[in-house]
Write a protein that holds these residues in place. Sequence first.
Motif, PDB file in Angstrom:
ATOM      1  N   UNK A 107       0.826  -1.220   0.000  1.00  0.00           N
ATOM      2  CA  UNK A 107       0.000   0.000   0.000  1.00  0.00           C
ATOM      3  C   UNK A 107       0.858   1.268   0.000  1.00  0.00           C
ATOM      4  N   UNK A 108       2.164   1.079  -0.225  1.00  0.00           N
ATOM      5  CA  UNK A 108       3.100   2.189  -0.443  1.00  0.00           C
ATOM      6  C   UNK A 108       3.224   3.090   0.785  1.00  0.00           C
ATOM      7  N   UNK A 109       3.364   2.444   1.943  1.00  0.00           N
ATOM      8  CA  UNK A 109       3.541   3.193   3.190  1.00  0.00           C
ATOM      9  C   UNK A 109       4.869   3.937   3.186  1.00  0.00           C
ATOM     10  N   UNK A 110       4.870   5.110   3.788  1.00  0.00           N
ATOM     11  CA  UNK A 110       6.124   5.804   4.045  1.00  0.00           C
ATOM     12  C   UNK A 110       6.803   5.140   5.238  1.00  0.00           C
ATOM     13  N   UNK A 111       8.116   5.246   5.357  1.00  0.00           N
ATOM     14  CA  UNK A 111       8.804   4.619   6.494  1.00  0.00           C
ATOM     15  C   UNK A 111       8.460   5.319   7.802  1.00  0.00           C
ATOM     16  N   UNK A 170     -10.540  -2.113  19.272  1.00  0.00           N
ATOM     17  CA  UNK A 170     -11.197  -1.913  17.985  1.00  0.00           C
ATOM     18  C   UNK A 170     -11.521  -0.432  17.786  1.00  0.00           C
ATOM     19  N   UNK A 171     -11.216   0.068  16.592  1.00  0.00           N
ATOM     20  CA  UNK A 171     -11.441   1.458  16.222  1.00  0.00           C
ATOM     21  C   UNK A 171     -12.245   1.535  14.925  1.00  0.00           C
ATOM     22  N   UNK A 172     -12.799   2.710  14.655  1.00  0.00           N
ATOM     23  CA  UNK A 172     -13.195   3.030  13.284  1.00  0.00           C
ATOM     24  C   UNK A 172     -12.411   4.263  12.863  1.00  0.00           C
ATOM     25  N   UNK A 173     -12.274   4.458  11.572  1.00  0.00           N
ATOM     26  CA  UNK A 173     -11.478   5.597  11.105  1.00  0.00           C
ATOM     27  C   UNK A 173     -12.283   6.891  11.121  1.00  0.00           C
ATOM     28  N   UNK A 174     -13.616   6.796  11.010  1.00  0.00           N
ATOM     29  CA  UNK A 174     -14.504   7.946  10.828  1.00  0.00           C
ATOM     30  C   UNK A 174     -14.150   8.649   9.515  1.00  0.00           C
ATOM     31  N   UNK A 175     -13.001   9.267   9.454  1.00  0.00           N
ATOM     32  CA  UNK A 175     -12.431   9.793   8.220  1.00  0.00           C
ATOM     33  C   UNK A 175     -11.028   9.229   8.108  1.00  0.00           C
ATOM     34  N   UNK A 176     -10.671   8.641   6.972  1.00  0.00           N
ATOM     35  CA  UNK A 176     -11.427   8.530   5.734  1.00  0.00           C
ATOM     36  C   UNK A 176     -12.667   7.639   5.869  1.00  0.00           C
ATOM     37  N   UNK A 177     -13.636   7.845   4.958  1.00  0.00           N
ATOM     38  CA  UNK A 177     -14.868   7.059   5.021  1.00  0.00           C
ATOM     39  C   UNK A 177     -14.643   5.622   4.550  1.00  0.00           C
ATOM     40  N   UNK A 178     -15.701   4.860   4.561  1.00  0.00           N
ATOM     41  CA  UNK A 178     -15.615   3.459   4.148  1.00  0.00           C
ATOM     42  C   UNK A 178     -15.077   3.334   2.728  1.00  0.00           C
ATOM     43  N   UNK A 179     -14.289   2.307   2.504  1.00  0.00           N
ATOM     44  CA  UNK A 179     -13.739   2.008   1.173  1.00  0.00           C
ATOM     45  C   UNK A 179     -14.139   0.588   0.804  1.00  0.00           C
ATOM     46  N   UNK A 180     -14.353   0.344  -0.488  1.00  0.00           N
ATOM     47  CA  UNK A 180     -14.853  -0.971  -0.903  1.00  0.00           C
ATOM     48  C   UNK A 180     -14.058  -1.595  -2.041  1.00  0.00           C
ATOM     49  N   UNK A 181     -13.019  -0.930  -2.475  1.00  0.00           N
ATOM     50  CA  UNK A 181     -12.140  -1.495  -3.504  1.00  0.00           C
ATOM     51  C   UNK A 181     -10.712  -1.447  -2.998  1.00  0.00           C
ATOM     52  N   UNK A 182      -9.873  -2.309  -3.562  1.00  0.00           N
ATOM     53  CA  UNK A 182      -8.466  -2.332  -3.159  1.00  0.00           C
ATOM     54  C   UNK A 182      -7.819  -0.966  -3.381  1.00  0.00           C
ATOM     55  N   UNK A 183      -8.106  -0.342  -4.511  1.00  0.00           N
ATOM     56  CA  UNK A 183      -7.509   0.965  -4.820  1.00  0.00           C
ATOM     57  C   UNK A 183      -7.915   2.005  -3.788  1.00  0.00           C
ATOM     58  N   UNK A 184      -9.200   2.047  -3.466  1.00  0.00           N
ATOM     59  CA  UNK A 184      -9.679   3.059  -2.509  1.00  0.00           C
ATOM     60  C   UNK A 184      -9.164   2.795  -1.098  1.00  0.00           C
ATOM     61  N   UNK A 185      -9.090   1.530  -0.706  1.00  0.00           N
ATOM     62  CA  UNK A 185      -8.612   1.211   0.642  1.00  0.00           C
ATOM     63  C   UNK A 185      -7.130   1.522   0.793  1.00  0.00           C
ATOM     64  N   UNK A 186      -6.359   1.296  -0.253  1.00  0.00           N
ATOM     65  CA  UNK A 186      -4.944   1.657  -0.202  1.00  0.00           C
ATOM     66  C   UNK A 186      -4.787   3.181  -0.081  1.00  0.00           C
ATOM     67  N   UNK A 187      -5.634   3.918  -0.783  1.00  0.00           N
ATOM     68  CA  UNK A 187      -5.613   5.381  -0.652  1.00  0.00           C
ATOM     69  C   UNK A 187      -5.992   5.799   0.776  1.00  0.00           C
ATOM     70  N   UNK A 188      -6.943   5.091   1.373  1.00  0.00           N
ATOM     71  CA  UNK A 188      -7.337   5.390   2.752  1.00  0.00           C
ATOM     72  C   UNK A 188      -6.176   5.171   3.716  1.00  0.00           C
ATOM     73  N   UNK A 189      -5.416   4.121   3.494  1.00  0.00           N
ATOM     74  CA  UNK A 189      -4.252   3.876   4.345  1.00  0.00           C
ATOM     75  C   UNK A 189      -3.251   5.011   4.225  1.00  0.00           C
ATOM     76  N   UNK A 190      -3.025   5.486   2.998  1.00  0.00           N
ATOM     77  CA  UNK A 190      -2.103   6.600   2.801  1.00  0.00           C
ATOM     78  C   UNK A 190      -2.606   7.862   3.500  1.00  0.00           C
ATOM     79  N   UNK A 191      -3.923   8.105   3.409  1.00  0.00           N
ATOM     80  CA  UNK A 191      -4.489   9.296   4.049  1.00  0.00           C
ATOM     81  C   UNK A 191      -4.333   9.227   5.561  1.00  0.00           C
ATOM     82  N   UNK A 192      -4.580   8.042   6.139  1.00  0.00           N
ATOM     83  CA  UNK A 192      -4.441   7.899   7.592  1.00  0.00           C
ATOM     84  C   UNK A 192      -2.993   8.078   8.016  1.00  0.00           C
ATOM     85  N   UNK A 193      -2.068   7.525   7.250  1.00  0.00           N
ATOM     86  CA  UNK A 193      -0.664   7.676   7.617  1.00  0.00           C
ATOM     87  C   UNK A 193      -0.231   9.142   7.520  1.00  0.00           C
TER      88      UNK A 193
END
Length: 250
Positions: A82-86, A102-125
Amino acid sequence: MNNKKKCAAVAAADDHVNDDEFVLKSRRWMSGDISRCCLSMNDIYHHIHPPRTQPTLPLVPSLSGMLKVQCCDFDLVSREDWHADPPTDVEKMSNPVPFVIIHHSFMPPACYSAEDCEKSMKKMQEMHQITNGWNDVGYSFAVGGDGRAYEGRGWFNVGAHAPTYNNKSIGICIIGDWRTELPPPQQLSTVLKLINFGVRKGYIAKDYTLHGHRQVRNGTECPGNALLEEISTWEHFSPEAEMYFPPPPK
């Protein structure tokens, strides 16, 4: 093809260890999708070519120069994928840990595709590292609506998700806002499989205690009413928790 055969084929390993492990011989691995092997290609590389400046990461035990590749019944997306930064720093913690938060992200919102979920991981990081000034994305793992688990700080590193619990818990973020509705079944199923894998491998204590984030930190809705009600039905959930009260703003 079942998961054991997938792991064996991808890792180019033919030595059967047990039902969920294969031995990977030095330099006998192939590039490709190892999302059902609970080990990233970077981890494999660093086992074969350990960095001179730090010891080999204690991800799995080695046997006579060989590496165990652990196979999951779910897809685990490595930081590399998912191309995490170090991280800017890493603090190790002892396993098995006695808690799962257990947590929820709240933002970013729910993701349902691999592409969108990887983007969500980048946004959270980015939010955790740049906005909050943390070492890395705060969670040990996240799980997307695509049904895949995403490696955050992993099994062995102190998180930044629940004060007073960071060094003794695995923090799992279920990507989305789950205040009024539940995550899809495949997302919840992967969370349980991830926890069960951690227990099976000795990373999480067999008698672990499960909490929602707001049970251990005052002033947050996380993981949302609907999700908290759901996890309250899960085995190991406890309504009793030590609450952290953040200091008032100066």
